[in-house]
Design an enzyme around this catalytic site. Structure first.
Site, PDB file in Angstrom:
ATOM      1  N   SER A  38       0.875  -1.186   0.000  1.00 24.62           N
ATOM      2  CA  SER A  38       0.000   0.000   0.000  1.00 24.62           C
ATOM      3  C   SER A  38       0.906   1.228   0.000  1.00 24.62           C
ATOM      4  O   SER A  38       1.365   1.658   1.051  1.00 24.62           O
ATOM      5  CB  SER A  38      -0.895  -0.012   1.233  1.00 24.62           C
ATOM      6  OG  SER A  38      -1.552  -1.253   1.347  1.00 24.62           O
ATOM      7  N   LYS A  65      -6.861   2.195  -2.553  1.00 25.89           N
ATOM      8  CA  LYS A  65      -6.563   1.367  -1.367  1.00 25.89           C
ATOM      9  C   LYS A  65      -6.538   2.222  -0.094  1.00 25.89           C
ATOM     10  O   LYS A  65      -7.103   1.844   0.939  1.00 25.89           O
ATOM     11  CB  LYS A  65      -5.206   0.678  -1.583  1.00 25.89           C
ATOM     12  CG  LYS A  65      -4.603   0.022  -0.373  1.00 25.89           C
ATOM     13  CD  LYS A  65      -5.394  -1.163   0.129  1.00 25.89           C
ATOM     14  CE  LYS A  65      -4.824  -1.678   1.441  1.00 25.89           C
ATOM     15  NZ  LYS A  65      -5.650  -2.700   2.048  1.00 25.89           N
ATOM     16  N   LYS A 125      -0.537   4.617   8.485  1.00 27.58           N
ATOM     17  CA  LYS A 125       0.119   5.044   7.237  1.00 27.58           C
ATOM     18  C   LYS A 125      -0.936   5.221   6.140  1.00 27.58           C
ATOM     19  O   LYS A 125      -0.963   6.240   5.453  1.00 27.58           O
ATOM     20  CB  LYS A 125       1.156   3.998   6.812  1.00 27.58           C
ATOM     21  CG  LYS A 125       1.755   4.225   5.432  1.00 27.58           C
ATOM     22  CD  LYS A 125       2.300   2.935   4.824  1.00 27.58           C
ATOM     23  CE  LYS A 125       1.226   1.913   4.558  1.00 27.58           C
ATOM     24  NZ  LYS A 125       1.656   0.718   3.845  1.00 27.58           N
TER      25      LYS A 125
HETATM   26  P1  NAD Z   1       5.300  -6.832   7.356  1.00 28.61           P
HETATM   27  O1  NAD Z   1       5.913  -5.780   8.198  1.00 28.61           O
HETATM   28  O2  NAD Z   1       4.765  -8.070   7.991  1.00 28.61           O
HETATM   29  O3  NAD Z   1       6.363  -7.310   6.243  1.00 28.61           O
HETATM   30  C1  NAD Z   1       7.229  -6.461   5.554  1.00 28.61           C
HETATM   31  C2  NAD Z   1       8.431  -7.302   5.104  1.00 28.61           C
HETATM   32  O4  NAD Z   1       9.261  -6.479   4.279  1.00 28.61           O
HETATM   33  C3  NAD Z   1       9.299  -7.782   6.284  1.00 28.61           C
HETATM   34  O5  NAD Z   1       9.534  -9.186   6.148  1.00 28.61           O
HETATM   35  C4  NAD Z   1      10.586  -6.974   6.148  1.00 28.61           C
HETATM   36  O6  NAD Z   1      11.741  -7.678   6.580  1.00 28.61           O
HETATM   37  C5  NAD Z   1      10.621  -6.731   4.645  1.00 28.61           C
HETATM   38  N1  NAD Z   1      11.403  -5.567   4.241  1.00 28.61           N
HETATM   39  C6  NAD Z   1      11.376  -4.318   4.757  1.00 28.61           C
HETATM   40  N2  NAD Z   1      12.193  -3.511   4.067  1.00 28.61           N
HETATM   41  C7  NAD Z   1      12.764  -4.283   3.096  1.00 28.61           C
HETATM   42  C8  NAD Z   1      13.690  -4.027   2.061  1.00 28.61           C
HETATM   43  N3  NAD Z   1      14.206  -2.814   1.875  1.00 28.61           N
HETATM   44  N4  NAD Z   1      14.036  -5.060   1.238  1.00 28.61           N
HETATM   45  C9  NAD Z   1      13.516  -6.302   1.408  1.00 28.61           C
HETATM   46  N5  NAD Z   1      12.627  -6.596   2.382  1.00 28.61           N
HETATM   47  C10 NAD Z   1      12.261  -5.600   3.211  1.00 28.61           C
HETATM   48  O7  NAD Z   1       4.185  -6.083   6.495  1.00 28.61           O
HETATM   49  P2  NAD Z   1       2.858  -6.720   5.836  1.00 28.61           P
HETATM   50  O8  NAD Z   1       1.786  -6.750   6.862  1.00 28.61           O
HETATM   51  O9  NAD Z   1       3.225  -7.939   5.075  1.00 28.61           O
HETATM   52  O10 NAD Z   1       2.472  -5.538   4.805  1.00 28.61           O
HETATM   53  C11 NAD Z   1       3.159  -5.345   3.567  1.00 28.61           C
HETATM   54  C12 NAD Z   1       2.361  -4.315   2.765  1.00 28.61           C
HETATM   55  O11 NAD Z   1       1.046  -4.803   2.547  1.00 28.61           O
HETATM   56  C13 NAD Z   1       2.205  -2.957   3.461  1.00 28.61           C
HETATM   57  O12 NAD Z   1       2.253  -1.938   2.495  1.00 28.61           O
HETATM   58  C14 NAD Z   1       0.820  -3.053   4.091  1.00 28.61           C
HETATM   59  O13 NAD Z   1       0.248  -1.766   4.303  1.00 28.61           O
HETATM   60  C15 NAD Z   1       0.084  -3.871   3.043  1.00 28.61           C
HETATM   61  N6  NAD Z   1      -1.072  -4.658   3.509  1.00 28.61           N
HETATM   62  C16 NAD Z   1      -1.008  -5.384   4.673  1.00 28.61           C
HETATM   63  C17 NAD Z   1      -2.119  -6.138   5.066  1.00 28.61           C
HETATM   64  C18 NAD Z   1      -2.123  -6.989   6.332  1.00 28.61           C
HETATM   65  O14 NAD Z   1      -3.193  -7.468   6.711  1.00 28.61           O
HETATM   66  N7  NAD Z   1      -1.004  -7.199   6.976  1.00 28.61           N
HETATM   67  C19 NAD Z   1      -3.274  -6.151   4.269  1.00 28.61           C
HETATM   68  C20 NAD Z   1      -3.286  -5.428   3.078  1.00 28.61           C
HETATM   69  C21 NAD Z   1      -2.182  -4.683   2.704  1.00 28.61           C
END
Ligand code: NAD
Length: 288
Positions: A96, A171, A240
């Site tokens: 997102s 979104k 965010k």
């Molecule tokens: P999360 O924090 O669980 O995972 C993020 C991952 O990215 C981590 O494993 C971290 O180590 C990795 N990371 C961070 N910086 C990095 C980099 N520079 N290079 C490589 N890896 C890197 O987050 P999430 O919950 O999986 O969310 C990811 C995205 O999806 C976000 O934008 C969030 O807003 C969106 N989202 C989340 C959900 C949910 O239910 N969790 C639902 C819809 C959308």
């Protein structure tokens, strides 16, 4: 061999990459080696430990990172990936992200002959696991057509919203509505409780009457009333998204969401280090 590079293997990215690897040759990378190893073990993907030495044949890059900061850093920071991609490569940002950052990155990519699509998702961890996400897509018709086979293994509803950044804008606005709905559902349960109606009884009423929403049906009953707060969507990621949406709204009258955003943003200081977004309910004293 045509290979997809999937970057970001967190709560969402790990199950999405594992599903993707069932249909496409998929190389995976995360800053956490443990996260990478887990997806390799579960999903049969190819591990990447350093983005400066990629497997041959990368024609698609999928990003599932926390925010635009990490996306910008990965693509255009020091040693950014963008310049090492071949012409005709497709980038799909499924996190997102901020619409204006996406528009800027898409322009830079297109100047190098690289296609760019924003494809943020809705449905959370449960739907990421089953491949039933809703995916909101921004990009040209041609780029979206190239992205579609990849998206179809992760989602069941794919909406082409508009040009680059439109998926991200939609979104953020959706999540502003979602968070506001959680807040109003919690407010309703508190009101009912003050009157002497059990919150579980009030939730039953909402869910069988016109006050129901996904917030009351799923978040209240599954995470808030049992107080397990295990939705898998972090409070800070929700804030965010709300901040992005509020930024889009600056020229409009948005008093309802203004109040909800202010309440949730100010209340963040009263929650712990890494709260789940369903802990909104704690701002209303529903955890007493
Ligand atoms: P999360 O924090 O669980 O995972 C993020 C991952 O990215 C981590 O494993 C971290 O180590 C990795 N990371 C961070 N910086 C990095 C980099 N520079 N290079 C490589 N890896 C890197 O987050 P999430 O919950 O999986 O969310 C990811 C995205 O999806 C976000 O934008 C969030 O807003 C969106 N989202 C989340 C959900 C949910 O239910 N969790 C639902 C819809 C959308």
């Amino acid at each position: 061999m045509a290979t997809t590079l999937f970057i970001g293997l967190g709560r969402m990215g790990a199950p999405m990459a594992a599903l993707h690897a069932k249909t496409f040759t998929t190389a995976v990378f995360d800053l956490s080696n443990e996260a990478t190893a887990q997806v390799v073990e579960e999903g049969g993907a190819i591990p990447v430990t350093d983005l400066s030495s990629l497997p041959a044949g990368i024609d698609t890059v999928i990003l599932m990172l926390p925010s635009s900061r990490q996306v910008e850093d990965t693509l255009t920071g020091d040693n950014g990936l963008l310049r090492s991609l071949s012409e005709g490569t497709l980038i799909i940002d499924m996190g997102s992200s901020e619409p204006t950052s996406t528009q800027d990155l898409a322009r830079q990519a297109q100047e190098l002959g690289v296609d760019y699509v924003d494809a943020p998702v809705s449905g959370g961890v449960p739907k990421a696991r089953t491949g039933e996400l809703s995916i909101l897509v921004g990009g040209t018709d041609e780029a979206v057509a190239k992205a579609r086979p990849h998206l179809e293994v992760m989602g069941t509803t794919i909406i082409h919203v508009g040009n680059e950044g439109a998926g991200d804008a939609a979104k953020a606005i959706n999540n502003l509505v979602s968070a506001t709905n959680i807040a109003v559902a919690c407010e309703a349960l508190t009101m009912a409780d003050d009157f002497g109606i059990e919150p579980t009884k009030m939730a039953e009423v909402l869910n069988s009457a016109t006050g129901r929403s996904q917030a009351s049906e799923l978040k209240v009953t599954k995470y808030i009333l049992p107080q397990n707060f295990t939705s898998g969507f972090a409070y800070d990621l929700m804030l965010k998204d709300m901040t992005i949406a509020m930024g889009l709204a600056h020229s409009l009258e948005t008093p309802v969401t203004d109040v909800a955003f202010d309440k949730l943003n100010t209340g963040r200081a009263d929650l712990g280090d890494t709260p789940d977004h369903t802990e909104i309910s704690r701002l209303y004293g529903l955890d007493r």
